[in-house]
Enzyme design. Structure first.
Site, mmCIF file in Angstrom:
data_model
loop_
_atom_site.group_PDB
_atom_site.id
_atom_site.type_symbol
_atom_site.label_atom_id
_atom_site.label_comp_id
_atom_site.label_asym_id
_atom_site.label_seq_id
_atom_site.Cartn_x
_atom_site.Cartn_y
_atom_site.Cartn_z
ATOM 1 C CG ASP A 79 -0.341 -0.567 2.266
ATOM 2 O OD1 ASP A 79 -0.908 -0.231 3.560
ATOM 3 O OD2 ASP A 79 0.846 1.035 2.766
ATOM 4 C CB SER A 80 0.559 4.739 -1.433
ATOM 5 O OG SER A 80 -0.687 4.837 0.008
ATOM 6 N N GLY A 95 -11.460 4.347 -0.211
ATOM 7 C CA GLY A 95 -12.229 5.073 0.622
ATOM 8 C C GLY A 95 -13.907 4.562 1.008
ATOM 9 C CB CYS A 114 -9.459 -29.104 10.634
ATOM 10 S SG CYS A 114 -10.223 -26.829 10.993
ATOM 11 C CB CYS A 118 -11.465 -26.683 7.458
ATOM 12 S SG CYS A 118 -9.929 -25.444 7.005
ATOM 13 C CG HIS A 144 -10.005 -22.720 11.004
ATOM 14 N ND1 HIS A 144 -10.073 -23.767 10.074
ATOM 15 C CD2 HIS A 144 -10.534 -21.466 10.447
ATOM 16 C CE1 HIS A 144 -11.540 -23.796 10.079
ATOM 17 N NE2 HIS A 144 -11.761 -21.843 10.328
ATOM 18 C CB CYS A 150 -6.448 -25.289 8.259
ATOM 19 S SG CYS A 150 -7.145 -25.645 9.694
ATOM 20 C CG ASP A 198 -5.658 -5.309 2.028
ATOM 21 O OD1 ASP A 198 -6.704 -4.249 0.897
ATOM 22 O OD2 ASP A 198 -5.962 -4.924 3.535
HETATM 23 N N1 LIG Z 1 -10.511 0.800 3.121
HETATM 24 C C1 LIG Z 1 -9.415 1.551 3.039
HETATM 25 C C2 LIG Z 1 -8.104 0.664 3.339
HETATM 26 C C3 LIG Z 1 -6.559 0.951 2.720
HETATM 27 N N2 LIG Z 1 -5.534 0.675 3.377
HETATM 28 C C4 LIG Z 1 -6.659 2.312 2.319
HETATM 29 C C5 LIG Z 1 -5.693 2.575 2.000
HETATM 30 O O1 LIG Z 1 -4.356 2.297 0.964
HETATM 31 N N3 LIG Z 1 -5.682 4.211 0.496
HETATM 32 N N4 LIG Z 1 -7.130 4.235 -0.156
HETATM 33 C C6 LIG Z 1 -8.202 4.046 0.390
HETATM 34 O O2 LIG Z 1 -9.462 5.116 1.220
HETATM 35 C C7 LIG Z 1 -7.982 2.687 1.576
HETATM 36 C C8 LIG Z 1 -8.847 2.423 2.460
HETATM 37 ZN ZN LIG Z 2 -9.305 -25.413 9.245
#
Ligand SMILES: Nc1cc(N)c2c(=O)[nH][nH]c(=O)c2c1
Ligand SMILES: [Zn+2]
Length: 372
Positions: A92-93, A216, A309, A304, A335, A306, A266
């Protein structure tokens, strides 16, 4: 050098499945990225993360720039070598975490100055510095430097923030330069406002990116509002590029996002909740610290694969959690990550087979509300 790119292989309604090609391997979409904040997915060995089916993991620029620093990671061969993960990494940034974790933040058109939450040292991050840090880390997918306004916010604030993020996206693109084998993703902003989302998408497409994130969201708006926004926001982004929803989410958030055209997500939830005893299964959520598990000989989830489990009872997992044994975090994290990856694999198969609606109905039918 492997040609990077995105191949859309099948679509079922708005749900899509495909492959993102990177120099370090293919990412099957829809994909879930485990979060490796400080160069580790907490409580997991890299090979264990890979064994769950994860094709890519996420690294946090904010944390790594403070400790051990991007320059030190680069001097040691880059983040893949440093953390012994040879598959793709998205970083991420740093912008989002600076605003949520750092102290004494000052945001201007130039970027953000702040004090480290670790030792109070002063730092600055700008679009240009964020690109430099992510290049030093060597991530395969780089995120533009952006600002995510805290909700609720009025329309004027959302528009002002989004337009600055679009100026920062242009600066990020310029600073990223020409890096064959590496991808740069832009981030759509605009809150829950359809007109601002459209303006942001047009600005990003004008600049041109290898992928497009929906930012956002997952900032406290609630699932209903998030899904309402996802009913139009992803459609504004290029059909032939990956769409990444940041920071999402619970299993039903993930399924709903895929149903609305999202390709990547993520979230810290599966790993963080594993450490707090919250366990996700195909029948719903359970909390292993609950006394009712102390004599239960069954596995968490009979379906599962893993290690938790295959080898342990709920009674044992209850015991080691209550005893605060390290193996508790290891097994419950493993898990949860396995379960999240199993959902992704099932969705990829269902979309390819044209049975996503039936699978989605089955997914929701199988889940009890509350503890199971
Ligand atoms: N829920 C969110 C998680 C995030 N890691 C980010 C992000 O890294 N940049 N900009 C974002 O709007 C954003 C939203
Ligand atoms: Zn499991």
């Amino acid at each position: 050098m492997t040609q990077t790119g995105f191949e859309l292989r099948a679509q079922d309604g708005k749900a899509r499945t495909g492959v993102i090609r990177t120099t370090r391997g293919e990412i099957r979409t829809p994909a879930f990225m485990p979060v490796g904040t400080a160069a580790t997915v907490k409580a997991m060995m890299p090979e264990s993360v890979a064994s769950t089916g994860a094709d890519i993991l996420l690294g946090n620029t904010y944390h790594l720039m403070l400790r051990p620093t991007a320059e030190r990671v680069a001097s040691l061969g880059g983040l893949h070598r440093f953390m012994n993960w040879d598959k793709p990494i998205l970083t991420d940034s740093g912008g989002f975490q600076v605003m949520s974790l750092a102290g004494l933040r000052k945001l201007t058109e130039r970027g953000v100055t702040f004090k480290s939450h670790i030792d109070g040292s002063k730092h600055e991050i700008t679009p240009e510095r964020s690109m430099e840090i992510q290049a030093l880390l060597g991530s395969d997918i780089v995120m533009c430097f952006d600002e995510c306004p805290a909700l609720p916010a009025d329309r004027e604030r959302i528009a002002e923030s989004m337009r600055m993020s679009m100026r920062w996206a242009a600066r990020s693109r310029e600073a990223f330069g020409d890096r064959p084998g590496h991808m740069l993703f832009g981030i759509q902003q605009g809150g829950l406002e359809q007109d601002f989302r459209e303006e942001s998408a047009e600005a990003l497409k004008e600049i041109g990116f290898d992928g497009y994130a929906v930012g956002g969201l997952a900032v406290g708006e609630g699932q209903g509002a998030m899904f309402s926004c996802l009913d139009f926001a992803p459609d504004m982004l290029p059909q032939d590029k990956p769409r990444y929803l940041m920071g999402v989410g619970k299993p039903d958030d993930i399924v709903g996002a895929v149903a609305r055209g999202i390709d990547m997500m993520d979230c810290v939830l599966p790993s963080r909740s594993g450490r707090t005893g919250q366990v996700f299964t195909r029948h719903g959520v359970l909390n292993i610290k609950n006394a009712r598990h102390q004599d239960d000989p069954r596995p968490l989830d009979e379906n599962c694969s893993c290690p938790a489990c295959r080898g342990y009872s709920r009674a044992y997992l209850h015991h080691v959690f209550r005893s605060q044994e390290i193996i508790s975090s290891m097994l419950l994290t493993w898990h949860n990550l396995q379960y999240f990856q199993d959902i992704m694999a099932c969705m990829r198969d269902a979309i390819a087979a044209g049975t996503f609606d039936a699978w989605q109905a089955d997914f929701h039918a199988g889940r009890a509300e509350g503890d199971i």
